[in-house]
Write a protein that holds these residues in place. Structure first.
Motif, mmCIF file in Angstrom:
data_model
loop_
_atom_site.group_PDB
_atom_site.id
_atom_site.type_symbol
_atom_site.label_atom_id
_atom_site.label_comp_id
_atom_site.label_asym_id
_atom_site.label_seq_id
_atom_site.Cartn_x
_atom_site.Cartn_y
_atom_site.Cartn_z
ATOM 1 N N MET A 1 58.819 79.036 9.840
ATOM 2 C CA MET A 1 57.543 78.533 9.347
ATOM 3 C C MET A 1 56.954 77.492 10.290
ATOM 4 O O MET A 1 55.765 77.462 10.510
ATOM 5 N N ARG A 2 57.790 76.637 10.843
ATOM 6 C CA ARG A 2 57.321 75.563 11.717
ATOM 7 C C ARG A 2 56.624 76.116 12.959
ATOM 8 O O ARG A 2 55.573 75.630 13.355
ATOM 9 N N LYS A 3 57.201 77.152 13.567
ATOM 10 C CA LYS A 3 56.589 77.717 14.773
ATOM 11 C C LYS A 3 55.271 78.413 14.444
ATOM 12 O O LYS A 3 54.336 78.365 15.242
ATOM 13 N N ASN A 4 55.200 79.037 13.279
ATOM 14 C CA ASN A 4 53.943 79.667 12.865
ATOM 15 C C ASN A 4 52.857 78.622 12.672
ATOM 16 O O ASN A 4 51.712 78.836 13.051
ATOM 17 N N LEU B 1 52.665 75.655 14.144
ATOM 18 C CA LEU B 1 52.272 75.153 15.457
ATOM 19 C C LEU B 1 51.386 76.150 16.194
ATOM 20 O O LEU B 1 50.442 75.762 16.877
ATOM 21 N N LEU B 2 51.670 77.426 16.031
ATOM 22 C CA LEU B 2 50.833 78.449 16.655
ATOM 23 C C LEU B 2 49.428 78.440 16.056
ATOM 24 O O LEU B 2 48.435 78.527 16.783
ATOM 25 N N ILE B 3 49.331 78.296 14.751
ATOM 26 C CA ILE B 3 48.023 78.237 14.084
ATOM 27 C C ILE B 3 47.249 77.005 14.539
ATOM 28 O O ILE B 3 46.052 77.085 14.849
ATOM 29 N N VAL B 4 47.920 75.857 14.619
ATOM 30 C CA VAL B 4 47.258 74.629 15.082
ATOM 31 C C VAL B 4 46.798 74.797 16.521
ATOM 32 O O VAL B 4 45.688 74.391 16.881
ATOM 33 N N TRP B 5 47.629 75.411 17.349
ATOM 34 C CA TRP B 5 47.260 75.635 18.748
ATOM 35 C C TRP B 5 46.024 76.525 18.845
ATOM 36 O O TRP B 5 45.113 76.264 19.635
ATOM 37 N N LEU B 6 45.977 77.585 18.028
ATOM 38 C CA LEU B 6 44.816 78.478 18.029
ATOM 39 C C LEU B 6 43.554 77.751 17.554
ATOM 40 O O LEU B 6 42.461 77.963 18.099
ATOM 41 N N VAL B 7 43.692 76.885 16.563
ATOM 42 C CA VAL B 7 42.554 76.081 16.100
ATOM 43 C C VAL B 7 42.078 75.154 17.217
ATOM 44 O O VAL B 7 40.869 74.999 17.435
ATOM 45 N N LEU B 8 43.006 74.563 17.952
ATOM 46 C CA LEU B 8 42.625 73.697 19.074
ATOM 47 C C LEU B 8 41.876 74.481 20.145
ATOM 48 O O LEU B 8 40.893 73.984 20.711
ATOM 49 N N ILE B 9 42.318 75.699 20.426
ATOM 50 C CA ILE B 9 41.618 76.538 21.401
ATOM 51 C C ILE B 9 40.207 76.856 20.909
ATOM 52 O O ILE B 9 39.229 76.773 21.673
ATOM 53 N N MET B 10 40.071 77.198 19.630
ATOM 54 C CA MET B 10 38.751 77.504 19.075
ATOM 55 C C MET B 10 37.837 76.280 19.118
ATOM 56 O O MET B 10 36.644 76.401 19.438
#
Length: 82
Positions: free
Chosen positions: A1-4, A6-15
């Motif tokens: 769950m933690r890696k998912n 972080l991946l979602i937060v990273w994608l939001v940062l890219i957007m």
């Protein structure tokens, strides 16, 4: 769950970064656009501090300090721009 998460937060940062680039490249650079860019930058700052710098687990003093610093910097920049 933690890696998912972080991946979602990273994608939001890219957007948010793409949105910032699109707004800054628009022909209508007004105070509204500058304010919007600063809000996006503040949001990115909070996301990076909470999720990638582990400020979520930090003492309340440090969380308050980060928010206070952000308010001072954004407030100063908006005051200078007006």
């Amino acid at each position: 769950m933690r890696k998912n998460l972080l991946l979602i937060v990273w994608l939001v940062l890219i957007m948010l970064t793409i949105c910032t680039a699109l707004v800054s490249n628009s022909t209508l650079v007004t105070s509204v656009a500058v304010t919007f860019i600063l809000v996006l930058a503040a949001t990115k700052f909070i996301l990076v501090a909470n999720y990638f710098m582990e400020m979520k687990k930090a003492h309340s003093f440090w969380k308050f300090s980060i928010i206070f610093y952000l308010i001072i910097v954004i407030g100063t920049l908006l005051f200078i721009l007006k």
